[in-house]
Design an enzyme around this catalytic site. Structure first.
Site, PDB file in Angstrom:
ATOM      1  N   ALA A 197       0.849  -1.191   0.000  1.00  0.00           N
ATOM      2  CA  ALA A 197       0.000   0.000   0.000  1.00  0.00           C
ATOM      3  C   ALA A 197       0.883   1.240   0.000  1.00  0.00           C
ATOM      4  CB  ALA A 197      -0.929  -0.006   1.205  1.00  0.00           C
ATOM      5  N   ASP A 223       0.177  -4.808   3.921  1.00  0.00           N
ATOM      6  CA  ASP A 223       1.413  -4.029   3.976  1.00  0.00           C
ATOM      7  C   ASP A 223       1.878  -3.975   5.425  1.00  0.00           C
ATOM      8  OD1 ASP A 223       3.498  -2.039   3.858  1.00  0.00           O
ATOM      9  OD2 ASP A 223       2.625  -1.349   1.974  1.00  0.00           O
ATOM     10  N   LYS A 281       0.314   1.542   6.932  1.00  0.00           N
ATOM     11  CA  LYS A 281      -0.148   1.926   5.599  1.00  0.00           C
ATOM     12  C   LYS A 281      -1.429   1.210   5.193  1.00  0.00           C
ATOM     13  CE  LYS A 281       4.217   3.369   3.564  1.00  0.00           C
ATOM     14  NZ  LYS A 281       5.214   3.187   2.488  1.00  0.00           N
ATOM     15  N   CYS A 336      36.362  -6.909   3.253  1.00  0.00           N
ATOM     16  CA  CYS A 336      37.686  -6.279   3.253  1.00  0.00           C
ATOM     17  C   CYS A 336      37.647  -4.863   2.674  1.00  0.00           C
ATOM     18  CB  CYS A 336      38.695  -7.149   2.511  1.00  0.00           C
ATOM     19  SG  CYS A 336      38.299  -7.362   0.775  1.00  0.00           S
TER      20      CYS A 336
END
Ligand code: ZN
Lengths: 624, 478
Positions: free
Chosen positions: A29, A52, A76, A177
């Site tokens: 949403a 959602d 939402k 690294c």
């Protein structure tokens, strides 16, 4: 004119009635989701379920038109539903859950829908819904946007290309690294400051150990240093927790002088690289910078670092830990200053806080218009997918997908490109050479049935003849293959199986041209005790397919690729730039955690060799 | 706030703001200042990445008028997108011919005016019935709009819009599953930044004395491994080019590559891919090929697009600037040098020294451009814009806008377009449009509107036809 009359005129009475009787699922949403919800309601669809997990953020409001400032931090799904409810003739159901939550949404739950609309912002959920659609044979409309670019792709399971038929770019991760010893770009320093430094100092403490395979280096000296550094940071964390502000200079010295000097001692690193310059003597000044759009000097970054570290240390008295959040200014400033100081040390261009916010938040550009176009295209094409339009062919292979063209190209005469859907990829591990079924496991049997018992039942029922493997595809861990039988004697109850676990049984003959049994992916569903003691294996039509090693048949593949070229050239590119995690900040952190972590719960995994035909870079990343 | 007035001209006049349109350029100047002082603007975070503060500031100074007979879904979709993106002021004018003499403010619509109004507090709304707006198309109300979007397909309101001559106009309509968007204007539209693929030119084959001297100062063949590893790649490229020239070998991809390997292997051990500056140098070997040539096509296009000085301020500034670039080019035989050079894998000291060489030359070229601008009496162009355009010479452009007179013309090779026009005429009162088509077309209209307002990205040139059945779009000049 009433909505209904207008619609009946557009699609006809019969199709309109069908829409009124239909139940659909909208996953997401957000940007596309708000638009799609509106479009689906205006189509008068009978029932719409909205899923959602997210909550609303201020930066959503430039496009997610159902939300207002007062809705910030609200879920939402529910907010969207409330915003449209009074205008809706559709029954609306909202869930604030992760779509991958198998307890909330078991396979059978997906079965109730006629069609599923994906309006998602991350790769994992997209792939998951794609798989559930393959399981339930439901059509899926997949979509995504980034800035002016967007796409829709209808997916007819077992007929047209599925989401996994083409490989998707995964969110960028960097070798440990590079982040820890040899950064060369601003983003490396930002990742170091956010995921490593901030995580170690302020976030919830976790026992993290480094797995050698993920380091990206074989240099013994460098590996030893990386491990040592992690341990030293735990000591720093104690300093931070002590709340003693006078220790901040110690922190600065440790991070930006001592650690750099230790790296400099590893001479191999600097043969072809420019050596870093440890932080020189700097006296704190009172000119603390405030302009977040400006690039700050080294002095300004150090001053601000000291100030914001004080603030965070104070906060630690109230809060047990602090997670990085790009919208939390203290955490953002800490990460920005630390990243910039490191950049100065490694002769990398420093960035403004504004820029670092975007890098650290991994913010993807988004505007209202592209989302409205893509949602419109999605709802429009779904009428064809549902066979509701009478004036055009609704044959899957004649239905178009769509990509919006780059807005910068003045020569292109296309706003949208519209290739028709392609047939599924015969090498796709999700949609080809695989059968799927639900395996009902009575709870009563798990205490006495071993994996060996289960395997024997399955291979005899489904006529697997030679070598085979068993993979838990939720966690991508190997449970059995011909030279890994350590777990076979375990009882099923000792695995982490639950409703929603996928078990993949796969023929492992590797000779080119061999006739293989189709793989079977089982969706486990645990049923109550009283349903009997017997394990009922569903009947499946067993087909075979011819195995082609991608290595031996490179030529064939090339031809296939060539034939496909003109159709896919644009889209491969488009898809690669588009299928991105909208907010991969979380994912990225998790990825790094995965890299740095050994503590994965049972069942223990070993590093499986992936079958060549199934080799899939994403899976490799997930494997431990 | 919504400002509604149905019957009085008074209301109409009160909303007239003089020279709103002319604020655009001033906004641009302000923007560049804002960029320096600006903080974090969360609401627009995601779109600032697309058009920057300069684009957003132009939007926040714009006044867009949307004209429609009925209060259609297409109109609401347009207004929705414009409001969300932060257009400062939006005026909606709707027709009275259909008896809808009131603003439909009822709560019956997802995109009702009450919803549109509350979507973005930065936006000021005015909603007018056509009876309330001045009849005279030359009235200053009409001239206060930055852009007029016209969604009417017939009727008196359309007739009035068709008389607007000065303001850029976007016309659009949709019927069945066909839709079109058309950009109309009295003059071409200049693009300040097309955001095309980023390229740069280090002038390695057309050096000025200081740059040549700098590159000559390295005796690469007699350097230690460590010294060679710290060289910026342009120095490596220069040496390879020089060596090829001395051997009379033509410079192309193959010869450059062979020469690189030779140079690399004579000093360093291991594969070339271990040395990042060599990798970069090889990747950028195109910089050695001859790039000098005729005056760039995009700049020529801008000069040829206008028969006289443009009327709209930003267009005029772009045009004047490009004229001066042409004068500079005629004097110097080349374009001004950009102060910006790409990051290079090298020692900071060397990189900074090299950057300084480019910056000195760029500053010198810029001051000459400023001199030419002054001489031509083009002194109004804000300096931040000049800097932006100097960095951006390859991404300036101009597109042809359609003319009002051809607005309803049919064209034989576009049967779908003709079909759409005839549908419009037949069904003027009973348009039926699927909500999806309204969403798609409305967003396309707003998107083109934003490209025009920001002068960024390339708008449709100048008519776009969309067929919702096949998802096919075609663009043509009408
Ligand atoms: Zn597939």
């Amino acid at each position: 004119m009433a909505r209904e009359t207008n619609l009946v005129k557009c699609i006809g009475k019969e199709s309109f009635e069908k829409l009124r009787d239909m139940k659909v699922l909208l996953v997401g949403a957000g940007g596309i989701g708000c638009e799609l919800l509106k479009d689906l309601i205006l189509l008068e669809i009978g029932e719409i379920h909205i899923v959602d997990l997210d909550t609303i953020d201020l930066s959503n409001l430039n496009r997610q038109f159902l939300f207002r400032k007062r809705d910030i931090k609200q879920p939402k799904s529910n907010t969207a539903m409330k915003a449209v409810q009074r205008f809706s003739n559709s029954k609306l159901v909202s869930y604030q859950n992760n779509i991958m939550d198998t307890e909330k949404f078991p396979l059978s739950w997906f079965d109730q829908f006629s069609i599923i609309y994906n309006a998602l912002d991350n790769l994992a959920a997209r792939r998951y819904v794609n798989k559930m659609c393959q399981f339930t044979n439901k059509p899926l409309i997949e979509s995504g946007t980034s800035g002016f670019d967007g796409y829709i792709q209808p997916i007819f399971p077992s007929v047209t290309e599925c989401f996994d038929c083409t490989t998707k770019e995964t969110p960028t991760t960097f070798p440990v690294c590079t982040i820890r010893s040899t950064p060369s770009q601003p983003i490396h320093c930002v990742v170091w400051a956010k995921n490593f430094l901030f995580g170690q100092l302020f976030a919830e403490s976790s026992e993290e150990t480094v797995n050698d395979q993920d380091l990206g280096t074989d240099d013994k000296e460098e590996i030893a240093r990386i491990k040592e550094e992690t341990n030293e940071l735990h000591a720093l964390q104690q300093l931070v927790k002590s709340g003693d502000e006078t220790k901040i200079t110690d922190i600065l010295k440790k991070l930006f002088v001592d650690d750099i000097n230790k790296l400099l001692k590893i001479e191999n690193l600097w043969k072809t690289r420019v050596k870093p310059t440890p932080l020189g003597a700097l006296l704190p000044s009172d000119n603390i910078p405030t302009d977040l759009a400006q690039v700050w000097t080294l002095q300004e970054n150090v001053d601000k670092f000291i100030e914001v570290t004080k603030t965070l240390m104070l906060r630690l008295r109230q809060e047990p830990f602090i997670e990085f959040d790009k919208d939390d200014d203290d955490t953002l400033l800490f990460v920005a200053c630390a990243a910039n100081i490191r950049s100065y040390i490694f002769h990398i261009a420093p960035k403004s806080v504004f820029d670092i916010k975007q890098m650290a938040g991994n913010i993807i550009p988004a505007i209202a218009t592209t989302n409205a176009i893509i949602a419109g295209l999605s709802s429009l094409v779904s009428l064809r997918v549902l066979n509701l339009l009478s004036n055009v062919s609704n044959n899957p292979l004649e239905i178009p997908m769509a990509f919006t063209a780059r807005a910068s190209n003045i020569t292109t005469n296309r706003y949208l490109s519209n290739p028709t859907l392609a047939p599924k990829n015969p090498h796709c591990s999700v949609s080809s050479n695989i059968q799927r079924a639900v395996l009902k496991i009575p709870k009563a049997i798990v205490e006495h049935m071993s994996l060996y018992d289960l395997n024997q039942k399955i291979i005899s029922k489904y006529e697997f003849t030679g070598e085979y493997s068993v993979l838990d595809t939720n966690t991508n861990s190997l449970l059995y293959d011909f030279d890994f039988d350590d777990l076979e004697c375990r009882k099923l109850s000792r695995f982490n199986f639950r409703t929603g676990t996928f078990l993949l049984y796969k023929d492992e003959e590797m000779e080119d041209g061999a006739q293989l049994r189709q793989s079977i992916e089982f969706y486990l569903e645990f049923v109550p005790e009283n349903s009997g003691e017997d394990l009922q294996l569903p009947n499946l039509p067993r087909d075979t397919y011819t195995y082609h090693s991608p290595y031996e048949n490179a030529e064939d593949e090339q031809t296939a690729v060539d034939a496909d070229q003109d159709r896919t050239e644009d889209h491969i590119q488009a898809i690669e730039t588009l299928i991105v995690d909208d907010e991969p900040a979380e994912d990225e952190r998790n990825n790094l955690k995965r890299h740095l972590s050994n503590s994965i719960p049972s069942p223990p995994t070993k590093t499986p060799k992936l079958n060549a035909s199934q080799s899939d870079e994403d899976d490799l990343i997930l494997l431990d | 706030m919504i400002n509604t007035s149905f019957d009085s001209n008074q209301g109409g006049l009160s909303c007239i703001r003089t020279s709103v349109k002319d604020q655009g350029p001033r906004a641009l100047v302000q923007v560049m200042a804002d960029q320096i002082n600006g903080g974090l603007d969360d609401r627009y975070d995601r779109q600032l990445m697309i058009w920057g503060h300069s684009g957003q500031d132009l939007l926040s100074q714009s006044h867009v008028c949307v004209v429609d007979d009925n209060q259609t879904l297409l109109m609401r979709e347009c207004v929705k997108s414009l409001a969300l993106m932060g257009i400062h002021e939006i005026t909606v004018v709707f027709g009275s011919s259909n008896g809808s003499d009131f603003v439909n403010k009822s709560n019956s619509d997802i995109l009702g005016f009450d919803a549109l109004e509350s979507m973005n507090p930065d936006v000021t709304f005015h909603i007018w019935n056509e009876n309330a707006v001045p009849i005279d198309s030359q009235h200053k109300l009409w001239n206060s709009f930055s852009i007029v979007i016209c969604l009417c397909t017939a009727g008196p309101l359309l007739q009035r819009v068709m008389k607007l001559s000065a303001v850029p106009l976007i016309m659009a309509s949709t019927n069945d599953n066909l839709g079109f968007v058309r950009l109309i204007g009295s003059e071409p539209h200049c693009v300040i930044d097309s955001h095309g693929h980023f390229t740069f030119d280090l002038r390695l084959n057309r050096m000025w004395p200081e740059l040549a001297e700098y590159h000559e100062s390295f005796d690469v063949k007699n350097m230690s491994q460590e010294e060679v590893s710290s060289l910026p790649y342009s120095v490596l490229l220069y040496n390879v080019g020089k060596s090829l020239k001395s051997k009379n070998i033509p410079i192309n991809r193959k010869s450059v590559r062979a020469e690189f390997i030779e140079l690399h292997d004579s000093i360093l051990s291991g594969p070339l891919t271990n040395d990042l500056n060599f990798v970069e140098a090889e990747r950028s070997s195109f910089l050695l090929y001859d790039q000098s040539g005729p005056f760039p096509h995009n700049l020529t296009n801008i000069l040829n697009s206008f028969h006289a000085e443009p009327n709209s301020t930003i267009n005029r500034w772009v045009y004047q600037f490009v004229r001066c670039i042409r004068i500079f080019y005629d004097l110097r035989g080349d374009l001004p040098v950009s102060a910006f050079i790409p990051d290079m894998e090298s020692s900071t000291k060397l990189f900074n020294a090299q950057k300084a060489v480019y910056q000195r030359k760029a500053a010198k070229d810029k001051s000459e451009i400023m001199r030419i601008l002054a001489k031509e009496n083009y002194s109004l162009i804000p300096e931040p814009l000049i800097d932006k355009m100097l960095e951006n010479l390859k991404h300036l452009d101009a597109i042809k806008m359609g003319s009002l007179s051809s607005a309803t013309r049919t064209i034989s090779e576009k049967p779908k377009f003709n079909k759409l026009l005839s549908l419009q005429n037949d069904r003027h009162d009973t348009t039926f449009v699927s909500p999806a088509m309204a969403s798609i077309l409305g967003a396309m209209v707003s998107q083109e509107c934003v490209k025009l307002l920001t002068h960024q990205y390339v708008p449709v040139e100048n008519t776009l036809l969309y067929d919702g059945d096949s998802n096919e779009t075609s663009t043509f000049i009408l």
